[in-house]
Design a protein around this motif. Structure first.
Motif, PDB file in Angstrom:
ATOM      1  N   PHE A  56      36.791  35.489  30.376  1.00 58.07           N
ATOM      2  CA  PHE A  56      35.720  34.746  29.712  1.00 58.07           C
ATOM      3  C   PHE A  56      34.672  34.298  30.733  1.00 58.07           C
ATOM      4  O   PHE A  56      33.464  34.405  30.486  1.00 58.07           O
ATOM      5  CB  PHE A  56      36.304  33.525  28.981  1.00 58.07           C
ATOM      6  CG  PHE A  56      35.271  32.632  28.376  1.00 58.07           C
ATOM      7  CD1 PHE A  56      34.563  33.033  27.246  1.00 58.07           C
ATOM      8  CD2 PHE A  56      34.984  31.406  28.947  1.00 58.07           C
ATOM      9  CE1 PHE A  56      33.593  32.215  26.694  1.00 58.07           C
ATOM     10  CE2 PHE A  56      34.024  30.578  28.402  1.00 58.07           C
ATOM     11  CZ  PHE A  56      33.328  30.979  27.266  1.00 58.07           C
ATOM     12  N   GLU A  57      35.128  33.802  31.892  1.00 57.79           N
ATOM     13  CA  GLU A  57      34.194  33.353  32.926  1.00 57.79           C
ATOM     14  C   GLU A  57      33.394  34.520  33.488  1.00 57.79           C
ATOM     15  O   GLU A  57      32.194  34.393  33.761  1.00 57.79           O
ATOM     16  CB  GLU A  57      34.954  32.647  34.043  1.00 57.79           C
ATOM     17  CG  GLU A  57      35.536  31.305  33.618  1.00 57.79           C
ATOM     18  CD  GLU A  57      36.469  30.709  34.652  1.00 57.79           C
ATOM     19  OE1 GLU A  57      36.588  29.474  34.660  1.00 57.79           O
ATOM     20  OE2 GLU A  57      37.062  31.466  35.448  1.00 57.79           O
ATOM     21  N   LYS A  58      34.023  35.657  33.668  1.00 57.99           N
ATOM     22  CA  LYS A  58      33.304  36.845  34.138  1.00 57.99           C
ATOM     23  C   LYS A  58      32.249  37.260  33.130  1.00 57.99           C
ATOM     24  O   LYS A  58      31.108  37.576  33.490  1.00 57.99           O
ATOM     25  CB  LYS A  58      34.279  38.000  34.374  1.00 57.99           C
ATOM     26  CG  LYS A  58      35.156  37.816  35.590  1.00 57.99           C
ATOM     27  CD  LYS A  58      36.105  38.997  35.752  1.00 57.99           C
ATOM     28  CE  LYS A  58      37.049  38.791  36.922  1.00 57.99           C
ATOM     29  NZ  LYS A  58      38.011  39.881  37.051  1.00 57.99           N
ATOM     30  N   GLY A  59      32.631  37.272  31.859  1.00 61.15           N
ATOM     31  CA  GLY A  59      31.669  37.630  30.812  1.00 61.15           C
ATOM     32  C   GLY A  59      30.528  36.637  30.734  1.00 61.15           C
ATOM     33  O   GLY A  59      29.364  37.019  30.554  1.00 61.15           O
ATOM     34  N   LEU A  60      30.832  35.354  30.889  1.00 61.75           N
ATOM     35  CA  LEU A  60      29.800  34.314  30.862  1.00 61.75           C
ATOM     36  C   LEU A  60      28.844  34.473  32.044  1.00 61.75           C
ATOM     37  O   LEU A  60      27.629  34.342  31.883  1.00 61.75           O
ATOM     38  CB  LEU A  60      30.462  32.945  30.884  1.00 61.75           C
ATOM     39  CG  LEU A  60      29.602  31.759  30.485  1.00 61.75           C
ATOM     40  CD1 LEU A  60      29.088  31.930  29.063  1.00 61.75           C
ATOM     41  CD2 LEU A  60      30.409  30.478  30.582  1.00 61.75           C
ATOM     42  N   ALA A  61      29.372  34.785  33.217  1.00 57.38           N
ATOM     43  CA  ALA A  61      28.527  34.999  34.401  1.00 57.38           C
ATOM     44  C   ALA A  61      27.648  36.228  34.208  1.00 57.38           C
ATOM     45  O   ALA A  61      26.466  36.227  34.564  1.00 57.38           O
ATOM     46  CB  ALA A  61      29.393  35.151  35.649  1.00 57.38           C
ATOM     47  N   LEU A  62      28.204  37.284  33.646  1.00 57.26           N
ATOM     48  CA  LEU A  62      27.437  38.497  33.376  1.00 57.26           C
ATOM     49  C   LEU A  62      26.326  38.211  32.374  1.00 57.26           C
ATOM     50  O   LEU A  62      25.178  38.637  32.558  1.00 57.26           O
ATOM     51  CB  LEU A  62      28.360  39.605  32.858  1.00 57.26           C
ATOM     52  CG  LEU A  62      27.669  40.932  32.521  1.00 57.26           C
ATOM     53  CD1 LEU A  62      27.138  41.574  33.796  1.00 57.26           C
ATOM     54  CD2 LEU A  62      28.635  41.858  31.819  1.00 57.26           C
ATOM     55  N   LEU A  63      26.656  37.467  31.331  1.00 54.68           N
ATOM     56  CA  LEU A  63      25.653  37.113  30.321  1.00 54.68           C
ATOM     57  C   LEU A  63      24.541  36.267  30.932  1.00 54.68           C
ATOM     58  O   LEU A  63      23.360  36.488  30.646  1.00 54.68           O
ATOM     59  CB  LEU A  63      26.316  36.362  29.165  1.00 54.68           C
ATOM     60  CG  LEU A  63      25.399  35.952  28.019  1.00 54.68           C
ATOM     61  CD1 LEU A  63      24.834  37.179  27.316  1.00 54.68           C
ATOM     62  CD2 LEU A  63      26.156  35.084  27.029  1.00 54.68           C
ATOM     63  N   ALA A  64      24.887  35.332  31.795  1.00 58.36           N
ATOM     64  CA  ALA A  64      23.871  34.494  32.462  1.00 58.36           C
ATOM     65  C   ALA A  64      22.974  35.352  33.351  1.00 58.36           C
ATOM     66  O   ALA A  64      21.753  35.161  33.378  1.00 58.36           O
ATOM     67  CB  ALA A  64      24.543  33.395  33.276  1.00 58.36           C
TER      68      ALA A  64
ATOM     69  N   ALA B 222      42.302  31.191  46.483  1.00 57.86           N
ATOM     70  CA  ALA B 222      41.187  31.420  45.559  1.00 57.86           C
ATOM     71  C   ALA B 222      41.748  31.555  44.150  1.00 57.86           C
ATOM     72  O   ALA B 222      42.735  32.251  43.920  1.00 57.86           O
ATOM     73  CB  ALA B 222      40.432  32.683  45.946  1.00 57.86           C
ATOM     74  N   VAL B 223      41.094  30.847  43.236  1.00 52.49           N
ATOM     75  CA  VAL B 223      41.520  30.927  41.844  1.00 52.49           C
ATOM     76  C   VAL B 223      40.742  32.063  41.204  1.00 52.49           C
ATOM     77  O   VAL B 223      39.516  32.077  41.240  1.00 52.49           O
ATOM     78  CB  VAL B 223      41.233  29.590  41.118  1.00 52.49           C
ATOM     79  CG1 VAL B 223      41.622  29.693  39.654  1.00 52.49           C
ATOM     80  CG2 VAL B 223      41.954  28.455  41.795  1.00 52.49           C
ATOM     81  N   PRO B 224      41.398  33.028  40.645  1.00 53.76           N
ATOM     82  CA  PRO B 224      40.671  34.158  40.059  1.00 53.76           C
ATOM     83  C   PRO B 224      39.924  33.734  38.797  1.00 53.76           C
ATOM     84  O   PRO B 224      40.332  32.819  38.089  1.00 53.76           O
ATOM     85  CB  PRO B 224      41.781  35.168  39.741  1.00 53.76           C
ATOM     86  CG  PRO B 224      43.015  34.343  39.616  1.00 53.76           C
ATOM     87  CD  PRO B 224      42.839  33.169  40.529  1.00 53.76           C
ATOM     88  N   PHE B 225      38.782  34.396  38.573  1.00 54.39           N
ATOM     89  CA  PHE B 225      38.000  34.141  37.369  1.00 54.39           C
ATOM     90  C   PHE B 225      38.713  34.747  36.171  1.00 54.39           C
ATOM     91  O   PHE B 225      39.296  35.827  36.250  1.00 54.39           O
ATOM     92  CB  PHE B 225      36.604  34.771  37.471  1.00 54.39           C
ATOM     93  CG  PHE B 225      35.686  34.027  38.378  1.00 54.39           C
ATOM     94  CD1 PHE B 225      35.162  32.801  38.016  1.00 54.39           C
ATOM     95  CD2 PHE B 225      35.314  34.570  39.605  1.00 54.39           C
ATOM     96  CE1 PHE B 225      34.306  32.118  38.843  1.00 54.39           C
ATOM     97  CE2 PHE B 225      34.455  33.888  40.442  1.00 54.39           C
ATOM     98  CZ  PHE B 225      33.943  32.662  40.058  1.00 54.39           C
ATOM     99  N   SER B 226      38.609  34.054  35.052  1.00 54.75           N
ATOM    100  CA  SER B 226      39.175  34.609  33.834  1.00 54.75           C
ATOM    101  C   SER B 226      38.170  35.605  33.246  1.00 54.75           C
ATOM    102  O   SER B 226      37.016  35.671  33.660  1.00 54.75           O
ATOM    103  CB  SER B 226      39.469  33.494  32.825  1.00 54.75           C
ATOM    104  OG  SER B 226      38.263  32.915  32.360  1.00 54.75           O
TER     105      SER B 226
END
Length: 128
Positions: free
Chosen positions: A44-52, A38-42
């Motif tokens: 930025f990606e975590k923040g983008l998912a939270l924002l979405a 599994a490739v861990p989320f960066s």
């Protein structure tokens, strides 16, 4: 002269070529495939998912609020329409009553009952 058109070409070569016997296939034991890493989320990606997610919740709440406001406005509109209909009926009833009460025959009968005389010069008609 009588040749068969469906004849075998080169029959000698086929007789020379022999079919090889099928060799038994060695049985291969399948090794279990390695689990994909599994490739861990960066961050930025975590923040983008939270924002979405927050944006989706906000849009949902806005839609619910809008539907509630629309229902309230519709109810108020129907109440106003009902009040207008009621007032229109009252106005029509009053107009009919005025027409019945201001009937000249009725006024003449009322005047005769009370010993009054009608002077046509003193009567003023109001009309719209």
């Amino acid at each position: 002269m009588l040749d068969n058109t469906a004849r075998q070409l080169q029959p000698e070569e086929e007789a020379l070529v022999q079919q090889p016997e099928p060799q038994p296939k060695p049985q291969v034991t399948a090794a279990p495939a390695a689990a994909p890493l599994a490739v861990p989320f960066s961050a930025f990606e975590k923040g983008l998912a939270l924002l979405a997610g927050v944006l989706a919740v906000a849009v949902s709440i806005f839609c619910l609020f809008s539907q509630n406001q629309l229902a309230n406005t519709q109810r108020q509109y129907e109440d106003v329409q009902s009040a207008i209909t009621t007032q229109t009926q009252k106005i029509n009833n009053y107009k009919q009553s005025i027409g019945e009460l201001s009937n000249s025959e009725r006024l003449s009968a009322f005047a005769k009952e009370h010993g009054l005389t009608v002077v046509d010069g003193n009567i003023k008609r109001v009309s719209k």
